[in-house]
Design a protein around this motif. Structure first.
Motif, PDB file in Angstrom:
ATOM      1  N   PRO A 140      62.182  63.783  73.040  1.00 45.06           N
ATOM      2  CA  PRO A 140      63.414  63.527  73.788  1.00 45.06           C
ATOM      3  C   PRO A 140      63.165  63.417  75.297  1.00 45.06           C
ATOM      4  N   TYR A 144      59.803  62.679  67.247  1.00 42.16           N
ATOM      5  CA  TYR A 144      60.830  62.391  68.270  1.00 42.16           C
ATOM      6  C   TYR A 144      60.526  63.167  69.547  1.00 42.16           C
ATOM      7  N   VAL A 190      59.274  61.312  61.000  1.00 42.40           N
ATOM      8  CA  VAL A 190      59.437  60.581  62.254  1.00 42.40           C
ATOM      9  C   VAL A 190      59.225  61.574  63.396  1.00 42.40           C
ATOM     10  N   ILE A 240      69.083  62.093  63.085  1.00 44.12           N
ATOM     11  CA  ILE A 240      69.940  63.085  63.754  1.00 44.12           C
ATOM     12  C   ILE A 240      71.397  62.618  63.655  1.00 44.12           C
ATOM     13  N   ASP A 300      67.093  69.229  67.252  1.00 42.20           N
ATOM     14  CA  ASP A 300      66.721  67.885  66.781  1.00 42.20           C
ATOM     15  C   ASP A 300      65.206  67.783  66.626  1.00 42.20           C
ATOM     16  N   VAL A 301      64.491  68.287  67.643  1.00 41.97           N
ATOM     17  CA  VAL A 301      63.028  68.206  67.599  1.00 41.97           C
ATOM     18  C   VAL A 301      62.491  69.049  66.433  1.00 41.97           C
ATOM     19  N   LYS A 303      67.973  58.318  67.847  1.00 41.73           N
ATOM     20  CA  LYS A 303      68.560  59.422  67.076  1.00 41.73           C
ATOM     21  C   LYS A 303      68.961  58.966  65.676  1.00 41.73           C
ATOM     22  N   GLU A 310      68.818  69.558  71.793  1.00 39.59           N
ATOM     23  CA  GLU A 310      67.670  68.734  71.384  1.00 39.59           C
ATOM     24  C   GLU A 310      66.532  69.578  70.818  1.00 39.59           C
ATOM     25  N   ARG A 338      63.896  69.795  63.704  1.00 35.39           N
ATOM     26  CA  ARG A 338      64.179  69.119  62.425  1.00 35.39           C
ATOM     27  C   ARG A 338      63.148  68.021  62.170  1.00 35.39           C
ATOM     28  N   THR A 339      62.827  67.235  63.207  1.00 38.49           N
ATOM     29  CA  THR A 339      61.850  66.149  62.987  1.00 38.49           C
ATOM     30  C   THR A 339      60.440  66.710  62.776  1.00 38.49           C
ATOM     31  N   LEU A 340      60.227  67.975  63.164  1.00 36.85           N
ATOM     32  CA  LEU A 340      58.920  68.596  62.907  1.00 36.85           C
ATOM     33  C   LEU A 340      58.878  69.258  61.524  1.00 36.85           C
ATOM     34  N   GLY A 341      59.943  69.075  60.752  1.00 34.37           N
ATOM     35  CA  GLY A 341      59.916  69.527  59.369  1.00 34.37           C
ATOM     36  C   GLY A 341      60.830  70.696  59.030  1.00 34.37           C
ATOM     37  N   ASP A 342      61.585  71.185  60.018  1.00 32.56           N
ATOM     38  CA  ASP A 342      62.472  72.326  59.744  1.00 32.56           C
ATOM     39  C   ASP A 342      63.748  71.889  59.022  1.00 32.56           C
ATOM     40  N   PRO A 373      67.236  63.438  55.274  1.00 29.42           N
ATOM     41  CA  PRO A 373      67.492  64.240  56.470  1.00 29.42           C
ATOM     42  C   PRO A 373      66.303  64.142  57.428  1.00 29.42           C
ATOM     43  N   PRO A 374      66.461  64.515  58.691  1.00 27.78           N
ATOM     44  CA  PRO A 374      65.379  64.344  59.676  1.00 27.78           C
ATOM     45  C   PRO A 374      64.049  64.948  59.227  1.00 27.78           C
ATOM     46  N   GLU A 375      64.108  66.104  58.548  1.00 34.41           N
ATOM     47  CA  GLU A 375      62.861  66.791  58.179  1.00 34.41           C
ATOM     48  C   GLU A 375      62.069  66.058  57.102  1.00 34.41           C
ATOM     49  N   THR A 389      54.667  66.628  69.125  1.00 38.93           N
ATOM     50  CA  THR A 389      55.169  65.633  68.174  1.00 38.93           C
ATOM     51  C   THR A 389      54.021  64.939  67.440  1.00 38.93           C
ATOM     52  N   ALA A 415      65.768  58.694  63.694  1.00 39.68           N
ATOM     53  CA  ALA A 415      65.260  60.043  63.397  1.00 39.68           C
ATOM     54  C   ALA A 415      66.127  60.773  62.374  1.00 39.68           C
TER      55      ALA A 415
END
Lengths: 227, 257
Positions: free
Chosen positions: A78, A76, A74, A49, B156-157, A44, B153, B159-163, A68-70, A140, A47
């Protein structure tokens, strides 16, 4: 390449990650650890988070500490898949296209590779655990991340299903030559997937040569330093 | 000792304190008064005012609750969230006359330059704002509770996909909050229907204009038209029962879906 140097994370006054250093090139790196050792927190934090307290993180030389994560690029996955229940399987997998990431041709090949074509129109919650894990991985990978982070993605599955799925997972992960950090406390997953290994205990990460060494180190720590 | 002692103590108290007053009200219904009330245009105006204003207040409440939900999810450690969360509790402890007076002093004067000398006071907009003021916290709390039950989550997912946080909230969180949004709307609507004090302070009690069912009943009692007040009250009970029935049907449908 993913590079972490002296990464530290504190939550509620407790040190969750204690000066973690790690270098992963285009390989599947397994982080072995017991529950509560800080494995998930490590993912996390990479990533974005959770925000680290100190230390550095970079992907291919790009400093990602303040991103930031976006913006980290990366991927992720879960532990419990976290599929979007308001969308079909196909919309889950093609989600990254909304953010102008990935492309249709690559996503189509992922769908075929992970044998998901027959379930594209279905809702995620109607699928078995094995299918859900594959959808989560496809979603992902579709975004073409520069680093993949997987948090015990097969832990909810039976051993027989796991044995069947692991080769597919490995093949899919190896299609993109990127660093993969795979967290687990399952020796089967670690053995069949891993190319390099480390052990996490109480937030500290140490490199080991093999899965056997990793689990031996865990046993020593679990028994209070006595072998 | 009776095995169900608590139920034995509870039943008469429930019957005496909750059921009996409603039965007492309904037993005072008079046919002649029902006729008089049903042909009273001010009664029907108050019904329309009540329903339309409550709908508008509940809608506004849910829209703001969506904003509160965003803060609940992404800005929990900020002053903005702490203030918003505190303000959710305030209207529960605050006498609603005080809420109405606050609204009157804030919007009841010609200080924004777009309304007359009494500002928004004594208009239907004032009725909506008064209902909103007291009902919004219910919608906000329901949305926050829905978010607490959601698997974080997925955010979280996403966000990591670009949101961005806003995109993740709109695309992933809100669609799974359907039930919480509906419950928040219904609760806010129900609370708005029953509001009296804040409405009368800020919206006034102008028959045919800003009068709502609660103030119509009050007016009829004041005028000595008790039987008409009873008829309007019985109508309120019917309306409330209909609403409760709709909520129950909605919940059953969700449970069996």
């Amino acid at each position: 390449m993913l590079q972490l140097e002296e990464l530290t994370l504190k939550l509620g006054g407790q040190t969750v990650l204690d000066k973690v250093s790690l270098k992963v090139e285009s390989e599947i790196h397994i982080v072995i650890g017991l529950n509560g050792s800080g494995k998930s927190s490590l993912l996390k934090t990479i990533a974005g988070i959770w925000n680290q307290d100190s230390g550095s993180m970079s992907i291919n030389g790009r400093d990602i500490r303040k991103l930031p994560p976006e913006e980290r690029r990366v991927g992720y996955v879960p532990q419990h898949q976290a599929l979007f229940r308001n969308m079909s399987v196909e919309k889950n997998i093609r989600y990254c296209l909304r953010n102008r990431r990935g492309d249709d041709a690559r996503i189509d090949s992922l769908i075929d590779m992970l044998d998901l074509r027959d379930v594209l129109a279905k809702r995620p919650e109607t699928l078995s655990g094995g299918y859900q894990s594959r959808v989560s991985l496809a979603r992902t990978l579709a975004s073409e991340p520069e680093v993949m982070l997987l948090d015990e993605p097969l832990s909810d599955l039976d051993v027989s299903i796991k044995e069947r799925l692991i080769p597919t997972f490995k093949a899919a992960l190896k299609t993109q030559s990127i660093p993969v950090v795979y967290v687990t406390h399952d020796s089967l997953e670690a053995t069949l997937l891993g190319e390099s290994f480390s052990v996490m205990t109480k937030g500290a990460l140490s490199a080991v040569e093999s899965v056997q060494d990793g689990f031996a180190a865990l046993r020593i720590v679990h028994m209070g330093g006595k072998e | 000792m009776n095995r169900h002692l608590i139920a034995v103590l509870f039943t008469p108290l429930l019957l005496l304190l909750i059921v009996y007053p409603l039965v007492a009200l309904l037993s005072n219904l008079e046919m002649a008064a029902i006729g008089r009330t049903l042909v009273d245009t001010f009664f029907w105006d108050s019904v329309v005012n009540t329903i339309l204003s409550a709908l508008a207040a509940a809608l506004l409440g849910v829209i703001l609750a969506v904003g509160f939900g965003y803060c609940h999810l992404f800005l929990k450690h900020t002053f903005l969230y702490k203030l918003a969360n505190f303000m959710n509790d305030l209207p529960i402890a605050l006498p609603h006359t005080v809420a109405g007076l606050s609204l009157l002093l804030a919007f009841g004067r010609n200080q924004f330059g777009f309304v007359g000398p009494t500002g928004l006071a004594f208009t239907l907009i004032a009725v909506v704002l008064a209902m909103f003021f007291v009902s919004y916290p219910l919608a906000a709390r329901t949305v926050a509770s829905g978010l607490d039950q959601m698997d974080k989550e997925i955010i979280d997912v996403a966000r990591t996909l670009g949101d961005t946080p806003t995109k993740a909230y709109l695309r992933v969180a809100l669609p799974v909050l359907g039930e919480a949004l509906f419950s928040g709307f219904v609760l806010a609507f129900a609370r708005s229907l029953s509001e009296f004090a804040a409405v009368i302070m800020f919206g006034g009690n102008v028959p045919g204009s800003t009068q709502v069912l609660a103030s119509y009943v009050f007016t009829k009692v004041e005028e000595g038209e008790l039987a008409m007040a009873v008829t309007a009250s019985a109508f309120c009970i019917l309306l409330s029962l209909g609403l409760i029935l709709a909520i129950m049907i909605g919940r059953n449908r969700d449970a069996t879906a």
